[in-house]
Design a protein around this motif. Sequence first.
Motif, mmCIF file in Angstrom:
data_model
loop_
_atom_site.group_PDB
_atom_site.id
_atom_site.type_symbol
_atom_site.label_atom_id
_atom_site.label_comp_id
_atom_site.label_asym_id
_atom_site.label_seq_id
_atom_site.Cartn_x
_atom_site.Cartn_y
_atom_site.Cartn_z
ATOM 1 N N ARG A 191 0.826 -1.205 0.000
ATOM 2 C CA ARG A 191 0.000 0.000 0.000
ATOM 3 C C ARG A 191 0.859 1.254 0.000
ATOM 4 N NH1 ARG A 191 -1.436 3.556 3.619
ATOM 5 N NH2 ARG A 191 -0.398 2.375 5.280
ATOM 6 N N ARG A 192 1.927 1.243 0.804
ATOM 7 C CA ARG A 192 2.814 2.405 0.861
ATOM 8 C C ARG A 192 3.502 2.634 -0.476
ATOM 9 N NH1 ARG A 192 4.150 4.021 6.208
ATOM 10 N NH2 ARG A 192 3.220 2.656 7.778
ATOM 11 N N ARG A 193 3.916 1.534 -1.134
ATOM 12 C CA ARG A 193 4.545 1.692 -2.443
ATOM 13 C C ARG A 193 3.577 2.247 -3.473
ATOM 14 N NH1 ARG A 193 7.069 -3.312 -1.005
ATOM 15 N NH2 ARG A 193 5.450 -4.462 -2.152
ATOM 16 N N ALA A 194 2.321 1.788 -3.415
ATOM 17 C CA ALA A 194 1.317 2.295 -4.350
ATOM 18 C C ALA A 194 1.056 3.784 -4.127
ATOM 19 C CB ALA A 194 0.021 1.492 -4.196
ATOM 20 N N VAL A 195 0.964 4.190 -2.862
ATOM 21 C CA VAL A 195 0.764 5.606 -2.548
ATOM 22 C C VAL A 195 1.943 6.439 -3.046
ATOM 23 C CG1 VAL A 195 0.579 7.270 -0.662
ATOM 24 C CG2 VAL A 195 -0.752 5.157 -0.588
ATOM 25 N N GLU A 196 3.164 5.935 -2.856
ATOM 26 C CA GLU A 196 4.341 6.665 -3.286
ATOM 27 C C GLU A 196 4.392 6.774 -4.805
ATOM 28 O OE1 GLU A 196 7.564 8.998 -3.007
ATOM 29 O OE2 GLU A 196 6.299 8.287 -1.359
ATOM 30 N N ARG A 197 4.014 5.680 -5.515
ATOM 31 C CA ARG A 197 3.984 5.747 -6.983
ATOM 32 C C ARG A 197 2.951 6.757 -7.464
ATOM 33 N NH1 ARG A 197 4.633 0.013 -6.634
ATOM 34 N NH2 ARG A 197 2.375 -0.258 -6.831
ATOM 35 N N ALA A 198 1.801 6.796 -6.777
ATOM 36 C CA ALA A 198 0.767 7.756 -7.165
ATOM 37 C C ALA A 198 1.247 9.189 -6.949
ATOM 38 C CB ALA A 198 -0.514 7.489 -6.364
ATOM 39 N N ARG A 199 1.930 9.434 -5.855
ATOM 40 C CA ARG A 199 2.462 10.769 -5.600
ATOM 41 C C ARG A 199 3.497 11.155 -6.644
ATOM 42 N NH1 ARG A 199 3.494 10.395 0.953
ATOM 43 N NH2 ARG A 199 1.296 10.563 1.593
ATOM 44 N N THR A 200 4.367 10.205 -6.978
ATOM 45 C CA THR A 200 5.384 10.479 -7.990
ATOM 46 C C THR A 200 4.742 10.779 -9.339
ATOM 47 O OG1 THR A 200 6.929 9.004 -6.845
ATOM 48 C CG2 THR A 200 7.420 9.542 -9.146
ATOM 49 N N ARG A 201 3.692 10.011 -9.684
ATOM 50 C CA ARG A 201 3.011 10.228 -10.957
ATOM 51 C C ARG A 201 2.341 11.593 -10.994
ATOM 52 N NH1 ARG A 201 0.799 5.807 -11.038
ATOM 53 N NH2 ARG A 201 -1.210 6.336 -10.079
ATOM 54 N N ARG A 202 1.716 12.004 -9.861
ATOM 55 C CA ARG A 202 1.091 13.315 -9.824
ATOM 56 C C ARG A 202 2.119 14.426 -9.951
ATOM 57 N NH1 ARG A 202 -2.202 10.919 -5.754
ATOM 58 N NH2 ARG A 202 -0.908 11.876 -4.135
ATOM 59 N N ARG A 203 3.270 14.272 -9.286
ATOM 60 C CA ARG A 203 4.306 15.304 -9.402
ATOM 61 C C ARG A 203 4.834 15.386 -10.825
ATOM 62 N NH1 ARG A 203 6.031 13.314 -4.211
ATOM 63 N NH2 ARG A 203 7.576 11.985 -5.247
ATOM 64 N N THR A 204 4.990 14.199 -11.452
ATOM 65 C CA THR A 204 5.474 14.199 -12.827
ATOM 66 C C THR A 204 4.499 14.858 -13.771
ATOM 67 O OG1 THR A 204 6.668 12.126 -12.397
ATOM 68 C CG2 THR A 204 6.313 12.713 -14.700
#
Length: 208
Positions: A191-204
Motif C-alpha cells: 500500500r505504501r509503495r502504491a501511494v508513493e507511486r501515485a504521488r510520484t506520478r502526480r508530481r510528474t
Amino acid sequence: MHTVHRIGAVLLGLGLWVFAILGLARGLEFFSTRGQSVLGLSSNGLLSVISLVAGAVLIGCAAWGGKQASTVTTLAGAVFLLSGLVHLAILNTPLNLLAFRLPNVFFSLVAGLILLFTGLYGRLSGGLPPDNPYRREHPMRTRRPGPEQQLEDEERPVDAEEQRYREAEMAMGEGHPTPEQTQIVMRDQARRRAVERARTRRRTEGHA
C-alpha cells in the motif's frame, strides 16, 4: 551500554599491557618457541610486543567511543578464539612462534567468549528498547520513529487494527512472524509503495 563496551575494552587492554610489560622486562627471547612463564602463561618477546600493541588499540578505542570499543572488542574476541584453536593445532611444533602452551590456549578460548559477549552486548537482541543506541541500525527498524516519538506513540491508545500491525511489524523485526503477520506487513508495504507511486506520478504530471 556503551559504558559496558568501554569498560570491557579498557580492562582487556590493561591486562594485555601488564602481561606485555612483565614479559619485556624479563628480556624474553623474541622468537623462542619454548617461552617463559608470565602470570601463569607462556610468553616470548614477540607475544609481548603484540600484546602491548593490542592493548593500546583497545584502550584507544575505548577513549574514542562506545561503538568503536564494541566493534574492536568483538573483533578481539574473534581473534582470541581463532588464536586458541590455531595454536591448539600447532603446539610443540616449529610453527608455534608465540610460544603458546595449553594454558594459553584455554585462556584464549575463554577470553574470546567473554570478549564476544561484552562486545555484542545490546547489539543483537531482536527486542531492542527505544533508547538503545543500536536500535536504528537493526534490520526492519531503520524507518521506525525515533525513541521519543515511539515512547509517545506507545502512550496513546490504539485501535485493534493498528495494534495487530504493530505486533506483526515487531514479529517481523524479531524474525519469528506468523504467516498472517507476514501478510499484514507485506500488504502495508504494498500500500505504501502504491501511494508513493501515485504521488510520484502526480508530481510528474504537474511538471509536464
